[in-house]
Design a protein around this motif. Structure first.
Motif, PDB file in Angstrom:
ATOM      1  N   UNK A  48      33.817 -62.111   7.889  1.00  0.00           N
ATOM      2  CA  UNK A  48      33.083 -63.258   7.313  1.00  0.00           C
ATOM      3  C   UNK A  48      32.435 -62.892   5.985  1.00  0.00           C
ATOM      4  N   UNK A  49      31.826 -61.712   5.926  1.00  0.00           N
ATOM      5  CA  UNK A  49      31.167 -61.251   4.705  1.00  0.00           C
ATOM      6  C   UNK A  49      32.159 -61.148   3.552  1.00  0.00           C
ATOM      7  N   UNK A  50      33.293 -60.507   3.791  1.00  0.00           N
ATOM      8  CA  UNK A  50      34.277 -60.317   2.727  1.00  0.00           C
ATOM      9  C   UNK A  50      34.942 -61.628   2.328  1.00  0.00           C
ATOM     10  N   UNK A  51      35.249 -62.480   3.299  1.00  0.00           N
ATOM     11  CA  UNK A  51      35.878 -63.771   2.982  1.00  0.00           C
ATOM     12  C   UNK A  51      34.929 -64.632   2.157  1.00  0.00           C
ATOM     13  N   UNK A  52      33.664 -64.700   2.561  1.00  0.00           N
ATOM     14  CA  UNK A  52      32.685 -65.501   1.814  1.00  0.00           C
ATOM     15  C   UNK A  52      32.480 -64.938   0.416  1.00  0.00           C
ATOM     16  N   UNK A  53      32.464 -63.625   0.298  1.00  0.00           N
ATOM     17  CA  UNK A  53      32.285 -63.006  -1.018  1.00  0.00           C
ATOM     18  C   UNK A  53      33.481 -63.280  -1.913  1.00  0.00           C
ATOM     19  N   UNK A  54      34.682 -63.101  -1.378  1.00  0.00           N
ATOM     20  CA  UNK A  54      35.896 -63.297  -2.169  1.00  0.00           C
ATOM     21  C   UNK A  54      36.026 -64.736  -2.655  1.00  0.00           C
ATOM     22  N   UNK A  55      35.588 -65.690  -1.842  1.00  0.00           N
ATOM     23  CA  UNK A  55      35.643 -67.103  -2.239  1.00  0.00           C
ATOM     24  C   UNK A  55      34.752 -67.383  -3.443  1.00  0.00           C
ATOM     25  N   UNK A  56      33.702 -66.603  -3.603  1.00  0.00           N
ATOM     26  CA  UNK A  56      32.738 -66.845  -4.689  1.00  0.00           C
ATOM     27  C   UNK A  56      33.108 -66.142  -5.987  1.00  0.00           C
ATOM     28  N   UNK A  57      34.054 -65.203  -5.939  1.00  0.00           N
ATOM     29  CA  UNK A  57      34.423 -64.476  -7.152  1.00  0.00           C
ATOM     30  C   UNK A  57      34.959 -65.450  -8.190  1.00  0.00           C
ATOM     31  N   UNK A  58      34.403 -65.386  -9.378  1.00  0.00           N
ATOM     32  CA  UNK A  58      34.815 -66.318 -10.425  1.00  0.00           C
ATOM     33  C   UNK A  58      35.789 -65.701 -11.415  1.00  0.00           C
ATOM     34  N   UNK A  59      35.770 -64.386 -11.536  1.00  0.00           N
ATOM     35  CA  UNK A  59      36.588 -63.758 -12.562  1.00  0.00           C
ATOM     36  C   UNK A  59      37.688 -62.866 -12.040  1.00  0.00           C
ATOM     37  N   UNK A  60      38.130 -63.066 -10.804  1.00  0.00           N
ATOM     38  CA  UNK A  60      39.149 -62.196 -10.235  1.00  0.00           C
ATOM     39  C   UNK A  60      38.543 -60.897  -9.762  1.00  0.00           C
ATOM     40  N   UNK A  61      39.356 -59.872  -9.700  1.00  0.00           N
ATOM     41  CA  UNK A  61      38.871 -58.570  -9.277  1.00  0.00           C
ATOM     42  C   UNK A  61      39.506 -58.123  -7.981  1.00  0.00           C
ATOM     43  N   UNK A  62      38.996 -57.019  -7.448  1.00  0.00           N
ATOM     44  CA  UNK A  62      39.542 -56.415  -6.240  1.00  0.00           C
ATOM     45  C   UNK A  62      38.410 -56.052  -5.298  1.00  0.00           C
ATOM     46  N   UNK A  63      38.686 -56.180  -4.000  1.00  0.00           N
ATOM     47  CA  UNK A  63      37.734 -55.861  -2.950  1.00  0.00           C
ATOM     48  C   UNK A  63      38.515 -55.183  -1.835  1.00  0.00           C
ATOM     49  N   UNK A  64      38.057 -54.011  -1.396  1.00  0.00           N
ATOM     50  CA  UNK A  64      38.785 -53.237  -0.388  1.00  0.00           C
ATOM     51  C   UNK A  64      37.795 -52.690   0.633  1.00  0.00           C
ATOM     52  N   UNK A  65      38.106 -52.867   1.913  1.00  0.00           N
ATOM     53  CA  UNK A  65      37.297 -52.310   2.999  1.00  0.00           C
ATOM     54  C   UNK A  65      38.189 -51.405   3.840  1.00  0.00           C
ATOM     55  N   UNK A  66      37.731 -50.174   4.054  1.00  0.00           N
ATOM     56  CA  UNK A  66      38.488 -49.192   4.819  1.00  0.00           C
ATOM     57  C   UNK A  66      37.638 -48.680   5.969  1.00  0.00           C
ATOM     58  N   UNK A  67      38.231 -48.509   7.163  1.00  0.00           N
ATOM     59  CA  UNK A  67      37.461 -47.924   8.257  1.00  0.00           C
ATOM     60  C   UNK A  67      37.013 -46.520   7.863  1.00  0.00           C
ATOM     61  N   UNK A  68      35.825 -46.161   8.310  1.00  0.00           N
ATOM     62  CA  UNK A  68      35.241 -44.887   7.909  1.00  0.00           C
ATOM     63  C   UNK A  68      34.787 -44.123   9.144  1.00  0.00           C
ATOM     64  N   UNK A  69      34.747 -42.811   9.009  1.00  0.00           N
ATOM     65  CA  UNK A  69      34.319 -41.940  10.097  1.00  0.00           C
ATOM     66  C   UNK A  69      33.154 -41.083   9.594  1.00  0.00           C
ATOM     67  N   UNK A  70      31.915 -41.355  10.026  1.00  0.00           N
ATOM     68  CA  UNK A  70      30.767 -40.587   9.534  1.00  0.00           C
ATOM     69  C   UNK A  70      30.895 -39.086   9.796  1.00  0.00           C
ATOM     70  N   UNK A  71      31.482 -38.690  10.935  1.00  0.00           N
ATOM     71  CA  UNK A  71      31.624 -37.269  11.224  1.00  0.00           C
ATOM     72  C   UNK A  71      32.574 -36.605  10.223  1.00  0.00           C
ATOM     73  N   UNK A  72      33.629 -37.329   9.829  1.00  0.00           N
ATOM     74  CA  UNK A  72      34.598 -36.774   8.877  1.00  0.00           C
ATOM     75  C   UNK A  72      33.971 -36.624   7.499  1.00  0.00           C
ATOM     76  N   UNK A  73      33.152 -37.578   7.100  1.00  0.00           N
ATOM     77  CA  UNK A  73      32.536 -37.543   5.780  1.00  0.00           C
ATOM     78  C   UNK A  73      31.605 -36.345   5.635  1.00  0.00           C
ATOM     79  N   UNK A  74      30.823 -36.048   6.653  1.00  0.00           N
ATOM     80  CA  UNK A  74      29.841 -34.981   6.529  1.00  0.00           C
ATOM     81  C   UNK A  74      30.498 -33.608   6.501  1.00  0.00           C
ATOM     82  N   UNK A  75      31.736 -33.502   6.964  1.00  0.00           N
ATOM     83  CA  UNK A  75      32.409 -32.201   6.981  1.00  0.00           C
ATOM     84  C   UNK A  75      32.658 -31.672   5.573  1.00  0.00           C
TER      85      UNK A  75
END
Length: 92
Positions: A48-75
Motif C-alpha cells: 500500500x505504501x509503495x503503490x500510494x507513493x508511486x501514484x503521486x510521483x509527478x516526474x517519473x523515477x524509480x522505486x525498488x523494495x528488496x527483502x532484507x536480512x538484518x543478521x546478514x547486514x551486520x556481518x
C-alpha cells in the motif's frame, strides 16, 4: 502477517516527490544512504505504501523494495576492505 525487513531505494528527479517519500519511509525505518532506507513493515502495508507513493510521483523515477536480512547486514560491518572478496559483493 508479521512485519519483515525491507531495503527500499529510489531515484526520483522531482524534489517534492523525494521529500514526500522520505517522510513516509522515515516513519517505518532508518535512512541508510541519501535514497536508501531499511524499514520494518508488513508486506501488505509495504504494498500500500509503495503503490500510494508511486501514484503521486509527478516526474517519473524509480522505486525498488528488496527483502532484507538484518543478521546478514551486520556481518559486513567493520570488515577491512582487504577482506572483501576480490569481485566485491555485487555481481555485474
Amino acid at each position: 502477517m508479521q512485519p519483515s525487513w525491507w531495503t527500499v531505494t529510489f531515484d526520483l528527479p522531482d524534489d517534492r516527490d523525494r521529500r514526500q517519500l522520505t517522510t513516509r519511509l522515515r516513519r517505518h525505518g532508518v535512512r541508510v544512504l541519501y535514497s536508501v532506507f531499511t524499514i520494518h513493515i508488513g508486506d501488505a502495508h509495504l504494498d500500500r505504501l509503495l503503490a500510494a507513493s508511486a501514484e503521486r510521483f509527478t516526474g517519473g523515477g524509480h522505486l525498488l523494495a528488496l527483502p532484507s536480512c538484518p543478521e546478514c547486514e551486520t556481518a559486513g560491518y567493520g570488515v577491512p576492505l582487504e577482506v572483501l572478496p576480490e569481485q566485491g559483493w555485487a555481481g555485474w
